[in-house]
Design a protein around this motif. Structure first.
Motif, PDB file in Angstrom:
ATOM      1  N   PRO A  75     -47.225 -10.366 -48.894  1.00 32.39           N
ATOM      2  CA  PRO A  75     -48.283 -11.361 -48.768  1.00 32.39           C
ATOM      3  C   PRO A  75     -48.227 -12.062 -47.424  1.00 32.39           C
ATOM      4  O   PRO A  75     -47.155 -12.258 -46.862  1.00 32.39           O
ATOM      5  CB  PRO A  75     -47.981 -12.340 -49.912  1.00 32.39           C
ATOM      6  CG  PRO A  75     -47.100 -11.598 -50.860  1.00 32.39           C
ATOM      7  CD  PRO A  75     -46.341 -10.635 -50.025  1.00 32.39           C
ATOM      8  N   ALA A  76     -49.379 -12.433 -46.910  1.00 32.97           N
ATOM      9  CA  ALA A  76     -49.429 -13.125 -45.625  1.00 32.97           C
ATOM     10  C   ALA A  76     -48.639 -14.413 -45.706  1.00 32.97           C
ATOM     11  O   ALA A  76     -48.734 -15.166 -46.670  1.00 32.97           O
ATOM     12  CB  ALA A  76     -50.879 -13.410 -45.241  1.00 32.97           C
ATOM     13  N   GLY A  77     -47.835 -14.677 -44.680  1.00 32.19           N
ATOM     14  CA  GLY A  77     -47.046 -15.890 -44.617  1.00 32.19           C
ATOM     15  C   GLY A  77     -45.752 -15.821 -45.394  1.00 32.19           C
ATOM     16  O   GLY A  77     -44.991 -16.780 -45.397  1.00 32.19           O
ATOM     17  N   ALA A  78     -45.497 -14.698 -46.107  1.00 29.47           N
ATOM     18  CA  ALA A  78     -44.283 -14.608 -46.897  1.00 29.47           C
ATOM     19  C   ALA A  78     -43.059 -14.490 -46.010  1.00 29.47           C
ATOM     20  O   ALA A  78     -41.972 -14.893 -46.391  1.00 29.47           O
ATOM     21  CB  ALA A  78     -44.362 -13.410 -47.839  1.00 29.47           C
ATOM     22  N   GLY A  79     -43.210 -13.947 -44.809  1.00 34.19           N
ATOM     23  CA  GLY A  79     -42.098 -13.811 -43.891  1.00 34.19           C
ATOM     24  C   GLY A  79     -41.216 -12.638 -44.265  1.00 34.19           C
ATOM     25  O   GLY A  79     -41.294 -12.094 -45.368  1.00 34.19           O
ATOM     26  N   PRO A  80     -40.347 -12.244 -43.354  1.00 39.46           N
ATOM     27  CA  PRO A  80     -39.472 -11.101 -43.625  1.00 39.46           C
ATOM     28  C   PRO A  80     -38.354 -11.462 -44.582  1.00 39.46           C
ATOM     29  O   PRO A  80     -37.903 -12.608 -44.645  1.00 39.46           O
ATOM     30  CB  PRO A  80     -38.923 -10.765 -42.236  1.00 39.46           C
ATOM     31  CG  PRO A  80     -38.945 -12.069 -41.497  1.00 39.46           C
ATOM     32  CD  PRO A  80     -40.164 -12.796 -42.003  1.00 39.46           C
ATOM     33  N   VAL A  81     -37.887 -10.487 -45.346  1.00 39.51           N
ATOM     34  CA  VAL A  81     -36.684 -10.677 -46.145  1.00 39.51           C
ATOM     35  C   VAL A  81     -35.475 -10.543 -45.222  1.00 39.51           C
ATOM     36  O   VAL A  81     -35.582 -10.062 -44.092  1.00 39.51           O
ATOM     37  CB  VAL A  81     -36.609  -9.655 -47.294  1.00 39.51           C
ATOM     38  CG1 VAL A  81     -37.767  -9.863 -48.252  1.00 39.51           C
ATOM     39  CG2 VAL A  81     -36.604  -8.223 -46.767  1.00 39.51           C
ATOM     40  N   ARG A 101     -35.372  -8.553 -41.601  1.00 42.88           N
ATOM     41  CA  ARG A 101     -34.598  -8.873 -40.401  1.00 42.88           C
ATOM     42  C   ARG A 101     -33.519  -7.829 -40.135  1.00 42.88           C
ATOM     43  O   ARG A 101     -33.081  -7.661 -39.003  1.00 42.88           O
ATOM     44  CB  ARG A 101     -33.962 -10.249 -40.542  1.00 42.88           C
ATOM     45  CG  ARG A 101     -34.958 -11.400 -40.571  1.00 42.88           C
ATOM     46  CD  ARG A 101     -34.270 -12.753 -40.582  1.00 42.88           C
ATOM     47  NE  ARG A 101     -35.247 -13.829 -40.491  1.00 42.88           N
ATOM     48  CZ  ARG A 101     -35.843 -14.379 -41.525  1.00 42.88           C
ATOM     49  NH1 ARG A 101     -35.554 -13.955 -42.749  1.00 42.88           N
ATOM     50  NH2 ARG A 101     -36.726 -15.354 -41.375  1.00 42.88           N
ATOM     51  N   ALA A 102     -33.061  -7.173 -41.168  1.00 42.68           N
ATOM     52  CA  ALA A 102     -32.050  -6.125 -41.034  1.00 42.68           C
ATOM     53  C   ALA A 102     -32.382  -5.013 -42.008  1.00 42.68           C
ATOM     54  O   ALA A 102     -33.019  -5.240 -43.047  1.00 42.68           O
ATOM     55  CB  ALA A 102     -30.649  -6.677 -41.304  1.00 42.68           C
ATOM     56  N   VAL A 103     -31.959  -3.805 -41.686  1.00 44.25           N
ATOM     57  CA  VAL A 103     -32.234  -2.636 -42.520  1.00 44.25           C
ATOM     58  C   VAL A 103     -30.931  -1.876 -42.747  1.00 44.25           C
ATOM     59  O   VAL A 103     -30.138  -1.691 -41.806  1.00 44.25           O
ATOM     60  CB  VAL A 103     -33.268  -1.700 -41.863  1.00 44.25           C
ATOM     61  CG1 VAL A 103     -33.459  -0.435 -42.702  1.00 44.25           C
ATOM     62  CG2 VAL A 103     -34.602  -2.423 -41.671  1.00 44.25           C
TER      63      VAL A 103
END
Length: 487
Positions: free
Chosen positions: A12-18, A145-147
């Motif tokens: 969703p928009a604005g949810a930001g990255p995990v 942010r990381a994978v």
């Protein structure tokens, strides 16, 4: 499947990255996800399968009514504990579990604050996946942010005349049929190839009621003799081997070392196989061939790390002791690309216990937490054993001696060994790519996953990392929906 997972799509928009996206819910990915969530990270776990466990911890279909699925698995308790943790973290909102999500590419995104101060640079990653089953499949996107890449491996097949006959299946495929479908590939099954998986497969098939006249192992177990320290540091592996040996003895299964199936015979399906003794370089010795009647053959020569996502990002690779290409990883499971970690078979084939350990170790690294000596020592000990095992079962260069010119090498495009040899000897091909362009070997549905090692060997080339922009088939409409910057 939870309502939350089944409705997954673009974030969703604005949810930001995990904080962390984990690709693959096998032993390594599952261990990494639950450990990272326990350390306070927000995790999204994506997997192409419909249930966690990967290829190793396969589940019988619910409709089969299996009363004790754990009886078909080694180390089931380790999986069950982590699956329960996954469900608990999912309920608490710490993990978003997305089954039936096949990640086909990972691309860099925008800058993001490095809230936890660990060494990876502040980079976002965008993971694109094909979600669901055709024809209702849809595009899905996750930003992290990381994978951590834990995509596992697939079987290595060395072709031989008759390997395309019905009834010839991969050794791992036979085990998957039993674990997931509760069916046997045949009533009288020869198990052949190389590697410790053969012992597990033969024992499982025999326990399930199949007659296994022989386990045909191309390598010699004396290759382990020179690596006694690594063996003694892994007593559990020795006990496991003794357990498999005892199972074969109870079911009167004969073990033939330094032998290989050099031809399968039959019309509508396999009816018998020719087994020949091999020299030290895996060349069949003249006059040693004999037929063994069977109605199925389970054959495999180890596993090949599945690296498409990692090599697409430019992660450095190395050639392992078994001759396959694996990722270069540091002591904390980092790849050469900042912000990308990997665990399990992608770093070299080592089995489920090593994958679990590496998944936990990677999670600690990503969270900026000290992993503890148990994990670091365990990884070193298990990896040392894995390297011994890989070297002992590495295919010898002479195995192509059992390939007649009329033998099919590339099943998808029906390219024979003779055509590949012609491309090399008469048309000037010097590598697998040139052979591919001249013969179409490797251009079929599996994209060389089955024939790649064989084509490279016939071309006189060492295996090389395969870089491709898509790790699985992707509908064109999904590509058309991407933002212009990603095209």
């Amino acid at each position: 499947m939870s309502e939350r997972a089944s409705a997954a799509g673009p974030a969703p928009a604005g949810a930001g990255p995990v904080d962390l996206a984990v690709v693959g819910a096998g032993p390594a990915g599952l261990a990494a996800a639950v450990t990272a969530a326990g350390l306070g990270l927000r995790v999204t776990l994506l997997d192409a399968g419909d249930r966690p466990g990967g290829q190793f911890y396969r589940h019988p279909a619910p409709g089969l009514g299996a009363a004790r699925p754990e009886a078909l698995h080694h180390g089931w308790a380790q999986f069950a504990t982590r699956e329960a943790a996954l469900r608990a973290h999912e309920s608490a909102g710490r993990i978003t579990y997305l089954p039936l999500h096949h990640v086909w590419t990972i691309v860099p995104g925008g800058a993001a604050g490095d809230r936890r101060g660990h060494a990876a640079p502040a980079t976002e990653w965008i993971l694109h996946a094909v979600a669901g089953h055709a024809p209702e499949e849809r595009a899905a996107t996750v930003t992290a942010r990381a994978v951590l890449i834990a995509t596992g491996a697939y079987e290595r097949q060395l072709p031989f005349p008759g390997w395309t006959l019905p009834g010839v299946v991969g050794a791992g495929g036979a085990q998957a049929m039993l674990k997931a479908g509760l069916v046997l590939p045949g009533r009288r099954v020869v198990v052949a190839g190389s590697g410790p998986l053969l012992l597990a497969v033969a024992g499982s098939l025999a326990a399930a009621g199949a007659v296994v006249p022989a386990v045909v192992e191309a390598a010699a177990y004396t290759a382990y003799a020179g690596r006694v320290p690594a063996l003694l540091r892994n007593p559990g592996k020795l006990v496991e081997a003794a357990t498999y040996g005892g199972a074969l003895a109870r079911h009167h299964v004969r073990l033939l070392t330094r032998h290989a199936v050099t031809e399968a015979h039959g019309t509508d399906r396999v009816e018998a196989v020719t087994v020949a003794r091999l020299d030290r370089d895996w060349r069949p010795l003249p006059g040693t061939g004999r037929r063994i009647p069977c109605d199925a053959l389970a054959v495999g020569h180890g596993l090949v790390p599945q690296l498409e996502l990692a090599t697409g990002l430019g992660c450095a690779t190395r050639t392992g002791p078994d001759g396959t290409v694996a990722l270069v990883l540091d002591a904390e499971q980092r790849t050469s690309v900042p912000g990308i970690w990997s665990a399990g078979e992608t770093g070299g084939i080592g089995g489920a216990q090593l994958a679990l350990t590496e998944g936990e170790l990677a999670a600690h690294s990503i969270a900026g937490a000290l992993p503890g000596s148990r994990l670091t020592r365990g990884r070193a000990r298990l990896r040392a054993f894995a390297d011994v095992m890989a070297a002992a079962h590495r295919p010898g260069e002479g195995w192509t001696g059992w390939l007649r010119d009329d033998a099919v090498v590339c099943r998808c495009e029906e390219v024979s060994a003779g055509r590949i040899r012609e491309a090399v000897g008469d048309l000037g091909a010097r590598d697998a790519r040139s052979v591919k362009l001249l013969t179409r070997a490797g251009m079929g549905w599996c994209q060389g996953r089955m024939c790649g090692p064989a084509v490279a060997a016939l071309a006189g080339e060492e295996p090389v990392p395969d870089r491709r922009p898509l790790s699985c088939p992707v509908p064109l409409r999904h590509l058309a929906e991407l933002p212009c910057a990603e095209h």
